[in-house]
Design an enzyme around this catalytic site. Structure first.
Site, short mmCIF file in Angstrom:
data_model
loop_
_atom_site.label_atom_id
_atom_site.label_comp_id
_atom_site.label_asym_id
_atom_site.label_seq_id
_atom_site.Cartn_x
_atom_site.Cartn_y
_atom_site.Cartn_z
N ASP A 28 0.88 -1.16 0.00
CA ASP A 28 0.00 0.00 0.00
C ASP A 28 0.92 1.22 0.00
O ASP A 28 2.13 1.11 0.28
CB ASP A 28 -0.94 0.00 1.21
CG ASP A 28 -2.14 0.93 0.98
OD1 ASP A 28 -2.07 1.78 0.06
OD2 ASP A 28 -3.13 0.83 1.72
C1 BGC Z 1 -4.90 3.48 -0.15
C2 BGC Z 1 -4.99 2.52 -1.33
C3 BGC Z 1 -4.84 3.32 -2.61
C4 BGC Z 1 -3.53 4.08 -2.58
C5 BGC Z 1 -3.29 4.93 -3.81
C6 BGC Z 1 -3.64 4.31 -0.19
O1 BGC Z 1 -3.62 5.25 0.81
O2 BGC Z 1 -4.95 2.74 1.07
O3 BGC Z 1 -6.21 1.83 -1.30
O4 BGC Z 1 -4.92 2.46 -3.71
O5 BGC Z 1 -3.52 4.95 -1.45
O6 BGC Z 1 -4.20 5.96 -3.87
#
Ligand code: BGC
Length: 762
Positions: free
Chosen positions: A230
């Site tokens: 993530d």
């Molecule tokens: C989120 C993800 C997301 C990523 C990119 C993160 O903070 O938890 O679900 O895909 O950001 O935006």
């Protein structure tokens, strides 16, 4: 590509290999131009594309217009795998057209508490339903030549301190709930990528847990894609590579790659590990460089499909006196509530889309009837505006029917933070109560990403749960309200009466450092149903404008071995006067009592479409896993020999048919028999059960005989009761009980141990 991946790896410098292990920026991976290795482009999000208008290196961008499909909180209620497959296909085509190689979705975490700010993005509280629906989406998406990224793996069930909190979960709950939610997707759909969650599990960052990323995901489940982090979830780059985390996103600069290089040079990380990581990444990178055909897509057609998903998923929670569908003529209808003109149709954060066009109910209902409209409440602040309130109550009292559009404003739930409670804003609750007091024909239409307390539920005649309906929300609501569409959604989560009823209540969100999953496997209906607690609306619940009759439950065999499968069939008939769809649900209840289990667990579902009077046969396949639980003793799935009840229902609380099935286990749980092993343990183990039962017969005879000797008359204690009294006694108690010597007891122990060991080896 002319060279094989292995050749490329051989030609790459260590620095080049390390560079492939982190992103170039927020949305791209790095290329190695010297060797013709391209980068790939990723994009949020699960219910619609969120790509930057102009190539952007960060999060604060303006997104291109895209169709906003219903988020998972609603689409899961369709209980329809084909529908989710088709939604995946549409998203895939959009990705191809926009040059996106991997879509960052679906989000597959379990809904542990109604308070999780991101519940709107998640499918269910049930891992079977959640993983089936998500797998269908992944298969549809990937069929278009675009990779899925299933997130957030795993036990990321709250937003509070989501980047550091440690989920303290038992092995059994992790396996049966939080890993199972992903296991089904991996095994069924082989997503090209998985997104490793931010949080820790039992103290250790998921990104550093070899057991989860390598042993379980790849070893046990056979996962072939790569794991990305993530965004900024990597805590220690070298440990993460060693654990099996391939790509660190979004890439925090050269220092991260440098750490990998240094670790290889100083011998703390084997270069072969880096090679494997690079190989996994390149397999996916090259997969998406094959075709150059860029499909076109039509946003209006996708909008119409988004409407279909919403129509198939919205849940009719209550419909007293056939209040719905609304009459198209002859009645005065008052539409009330700001959501009728400004609906909340998607959630906030990375899943929020720059929607193509939004349908509002206020416009959509005009195709059906003349209605009045009053705003009723302020959406932006929870303050009563007396003028708005009075005007709405007056309109409701002067009409024949009031339809109130209510729910949670944007600020109440979002990625990044959790809700503080389960309440709707006071100004809306008060409005509904006051209207219900003057208008007996009141309908409430809800917009919310997660359940809300409904103190007025008994005072209104009908409730339509539209969750977050995607951009065609208003059109879908109008068509259901006026009966052009017969509702067929079923709740993919329980709606408790109040927050404190929820099993995680005393332990959510924890102290920040950690959060105890003290409820274990008893999440959602597994808890409410086991406790036989009243809920506002149960898991699997959803009404229709028609009715269905269930009959003829049959098994292909009444007794099976755990290596067999069994086919379960039943008949479902539309007994009403309009066409409708029913999501038939199959639950299994373990009667063996070998361990504590939820009173029922969903193990099958099937949505059927029936014309009035039409009947069909619904069929389910069950296998060992349908009956099994995860035994920490053997670290494996285990289904004990014994009876299991198969329940077929229209919801988890509306079981229409049931029948018992016998299962023979092929596994003998290991057991160390000692002087302190209890009679009950021995009775539950198939290898020792015959021996101990024989002994118990002797004991019963002995004890009742003793009683006669002592002059007792007709005082015999029934055998069953005696056995129950002795169940918790250890073997050494036979000494006191029957005067057995310790040598005799040890002899018996040896005999039992041999039976266990021989059984285990079979
Ligand atoms: C989120 C993800 C997301 C990523 C990119 C993160 O903070 O938890 O679900 O895909 O950001 O935006």
């Amino acid at each position: 590509m002319n060279k094989t991946i292995q050749q490329l790896i051989r030609e790459m410098t260590l620095e080049e290999k390390a560079s492939l292990c982190s992103g170039k920026d927020f949305w791209n991976t790095k290329a190695v131009e010297r060797l013709g290795i391209p980068g790939i482009k990723v994009s949020d999000g699960p219910n619609g594309l969120r790509t930057p208008k102009i190539d952007s290196k960060d999060l604060g961008f303006e997104a291109k217009e895209a169709v906003s499909f219903p988020p998972a909180c609603l689409s899961a209620c369709s209980f329809d795998e084909k529908l989710l497959y088709a939604m995946g296909e549409r998203l895939g085509t959009q990705c191809r057209a926009e040059g996106v190689d991997v879509l960052l979705g679906p989000s597959a975490n379990m809904k542990r508490s109604p308070l999780c700010g991101r519940n709107f993005e998640y499918f269910s509280e049930d891992p079977y339903l959640g993983s089936r629906i998500a797998a269908a989406y992944v298969k549809g998406l990937q069929s278009r030549g675009v990779g899925a990224c299933v997130k957030h793996f795993t036990a990321n069930n709250q937003e509070y301190r989501r980047q550091t909190v440690s989920a303290e979960v038992s092995e059994r709950a992790l396996r049966e709930i939080y890993l199972a939610a992903f296991e089904g997707i991996v095994k069924e759909a082989q997503p090209d990528t998985m997104m490793c969650a931010y949080n820790r599990i039992n103290g250790e960052y998921v990104s550093e847990r070899h057991e989860i990323l390598a042993d379980i995901l790849r070893g046990e489940w056979g996962y072939e894609g790569f794991v990305m982090s993530d965004w900024s979830a990597v805590n220690d780059r070298v440990k993460a590579v060693a654990a099996g985390l391939d790509l660190a996103m979004p890439g925090e600069g050269p220092w991260q790659d440098q750490q990998i290089v240094e670790a290889v040079k100083n011998g703390t990380l084997d270069e072969s590990v880096v090679n494997t990581v690079v190989e996994r990444i390149l397999r996916i990178v090259f997969k998406y460089q094959q075709g150059n055909d860029v499909p076109s897509y039509n946003m209006d057609a996708d909008h119409a499909f988004a409407q279909k998903v919403a129509e198939e998923s919205m849940v009719l929670l209550k419909n007293d006196d056939h209040m719905l569908p609304l009459p198209k003529q002859g009645k005065k209808i008052a539409l009330i509530g700001a959501f009728a003109e400004s609906p909340r149709f998607q959630g906030g954060g990375s899943a929020s889309v720059n929607a193509h066009k939004v349908n509002i109910a206020l416009e959509a209902v005009k195709a059906y009837a003349d209605v009045s409209y009053s705003k009723g409440y302020l959406l932006e602040e929870d303050r009563i505006d007396t003028d708005l309130l009075e005007e709405a109550v007056k309109a409701a009292s002067e009409a024949d029917i009031a339809v109130i559009f209510a729910g949670l404003p944007d600020s109440f739930e979002s990625e990044g933070y959790d809700r503080a409670d389960m309440r709707m804003p006071d100004n809306q609750n008060i409005l509904i109560a006051q209207i219900a007091a003057v208008q007996e024909n009141t309908v409430v239409v809800l917009h919310n990403g997660s359940p809300v307390e409904m103190p007025w539920a008994d005072d209104v005649k009908a409730i339509l749960e539209s969750y977050l309906g995607g951009e065609a929300v208003g059109q879908a609501q109008a068509r259901i309200l006026f009966g052009d569409v017969n509702p067929s959604g079923k709740l993919a989560e329980s709606h408790p009466i109040k927050l404190s009823d929820n099993p995680s209540y005393l332990h959510f969100p924890g102290d920040g450092e950690s959060v105890e999953y003290a409820e274990g496997v008893f999440i959602g209906y597994r808890y409410y149903d086991s406790k036989d607690m009243a809920v506002r609306f149960p898991f699997g619940h959803g009404l229709s404008y028609t009715s269905f009759a269930y009959s003829n439950l049959r098994f292909s065999a009444d007794s099976i071995r755990d290596t067999d499968t069994v086919t379960v069939t039943c008949k479902v008939k539309n007994t009403g006067s309009v066409a409708g769809k029913e999501a038939v649900q199959l639950y299994v209840s373990d009667l063996t009592r070998v361990t504590d289990r939820p009173v029922k667990e969903l193990k099958g579902f099937c949505k059927v479409s029936l014309a009035p009077g039409e009947e069909t046969v619904v069929s389910f396949e069950l296998n060992k896993r349908s009956f099994a639980w995860f035994s920490p003793k053997v670290h494996d799935w285990y289904a004990a020999t014994g009876e299991y009840r198969v329940l077929i229902g229209s919801s988890s609380r509306d079981i229409r048919l049931e029948k018992t099935l016998h299962l023979e286990s092929s596994t003998v749980l290991p057991m160390k028999v000692t002087r302190n092993t209890t009679i009950n343990e021995l009775m539950l183990h198939p290898a020792t059960k015959p021996i101990i039962m024989g002994l118990l017969d002797q004991i019963v005879a002995y004890m009742n005989g003793m009683q006669k000797q002592d002059g007792g008359e007709g005082m015999e204690v029934p055998a069953e009761q005696l056995i129950r009294m002795l169940e918790s006694s250890p073997l050494r108690f036979f000494n006191t009980l029957m005067g057995m010597s310790m040598d005799q007891i040890d002899g018996m122990i040896a005999q039992m141990q041999m039976a266990v060991d021989t059984g285990s080896k079979k």
